[in-house]
Scaffold this motif. Structure first.
Motif, mmCIF file in Angstrom:
data_model
loop_
_atom_site.group_PDB
_atom_site.id
_atom_site.type_symbol
_atom_site.label_atom_id
_atom_site.label_comp_id
_atom_site.label_asym_id
_atom_site.label_seq_id
_atom_site.Cartn_x
_atom_site.Cartn_y
_atom_site.Cartn_z
ATOM 1 N N SER A 41 0.822 -1.210 0.000
ATOM 2 C CA SER A 41 0.000 0.000 0.000
ATOM 3 C C SER A 41 0.856 1.261 0.000
ATOM 4 O O SER A 41 0.578 2.202 -0.710
ATOM 5 C CB SER A 41 -0.963 0.013 1.182
ATOM 6 N N ILE A 71 1.783 -0.009 -6.397
ATOM 7 C CA ILE A 71 1.076 0.151 -5.127
ATOM 8 C C ILE A 71 -0.323 -0.431 -5.270
ATOM 9 O O ILE A 71 -0.842 -0.557 -6.372
ATOM 10 C CB ILE A 71 0.995 1.632 -4.674
ATOM 11 N N SER A 72 -0.929 -0.769 -4.152
ATOM 12 C CA SER A 72 -2.282 -1.308 -4.126
ATOM 13 C C SER A 72 -3.248 -0.160 -3.895
ATOM 14 O O SER A 72 -3.348 0.365 -2.784
ATOM 15 C CB SER A 72 -2.407 -2.349 -3.020
ATOM 16 N N ASP A 74 -6.504 -0.147 -3.825
ATOM 17 C CA ASP A 74 -7.618 -0.439 -2.909
ATOM 18 C C ASP A 74 -7.175 -0.369 -1.452
ATOM 19 O O ASP A 74 -7.918 0.107 -0.597
ATOM 20 C CB ASP A 74 -8.258 -1.793 -3.223
ATOM 21 N N LYS A 75 -5.957 -0.794 -1.145
ATOM 22 C CA LYS A 75 -5.475 -0.714 0.237
ATOM 23 C C LYS A 75 -5.161 0.733 0.605
ATOM 24 O O LYS A 75 -5.417 1.169 1.716
ATOM 25 C CB LYS A 75 -4.221 -1.567 0.408
ATOM 26 N N LEU A 76 -4.598 1.468 -0.330
ATOM 27 C CA LEU A 76 -4.163 2.840 -0.058
ATOM 28 C C LEU A 76 -5.323 3.821 -0.056
ATOM 29 O O LEU A 76 -5.421 4.678 0.806
ATOM 30 C CB LEU A 76 -3.124 3.263 -1.100
#
Length: 96
Positions: A41, A71-72, A74-76
C-alpha cells in the motif's frame, strides 16, 4: 527485472540485508535492467507528521531512479481492487 518488495505485513529474521532504492537503481542502470519496487500500500504523504508510523512513498523511489513503483490502490485509497503502476513512460508503455 530487479524487484524489491516492501515487507509491509511480515518480517524476515536472521542474517538479512536490505538494498536501498538508489542502490537498486544504480545496479539496474549498470546492467540495463528495469528496476521495480512493490510497496504494497505505501503512502502518498508522510504519515509521521500525524504521529503515525512512516510508510514508504512511491515518489521517494522514483526520484532515486527506480523505473517502476507498484502500489495497491484499494489498500491505499479504499474502494474496489486497483493495482497502480507509476514510473517511467517507456516502461509503462511496455507493460501496456
Amino acid at each position: 527485472m530487479l524487484i524489491k518488495v516492501h515487507t509491509s505485513n511480515y518480517r524476515i529474521l536472521g542474517f538479512t540485508a536490505e538494498v536501498e532504492g538508489h542502490q537498486l537503481a544504480q545496479l539496474g542502470a549498470k546492467y540495463n535492467v528495469a528496476t521495480v519496487i512493490d510497496l504494497g500500500s505505501g503512502a502518498l504523504i508522510d504519515m509521521s507528521q500525524y504521529g503515525l508510523p512512516a510508510e514508504p512513498m512511491p515518489q521517494q523511489y522514483l526520484t532515486q531512479g527506480i523505473d517502476l513503483v507498484s502500489i495497491s490502490g484499494d489498500k491505499l485509497l479504499g474502494g474496489p481492487q486497483a493495482g497502480i503502476i507509476l514510473g517511467k513512460k517507456s516502461w509503462i508503455e511496455a507493460i501496456q
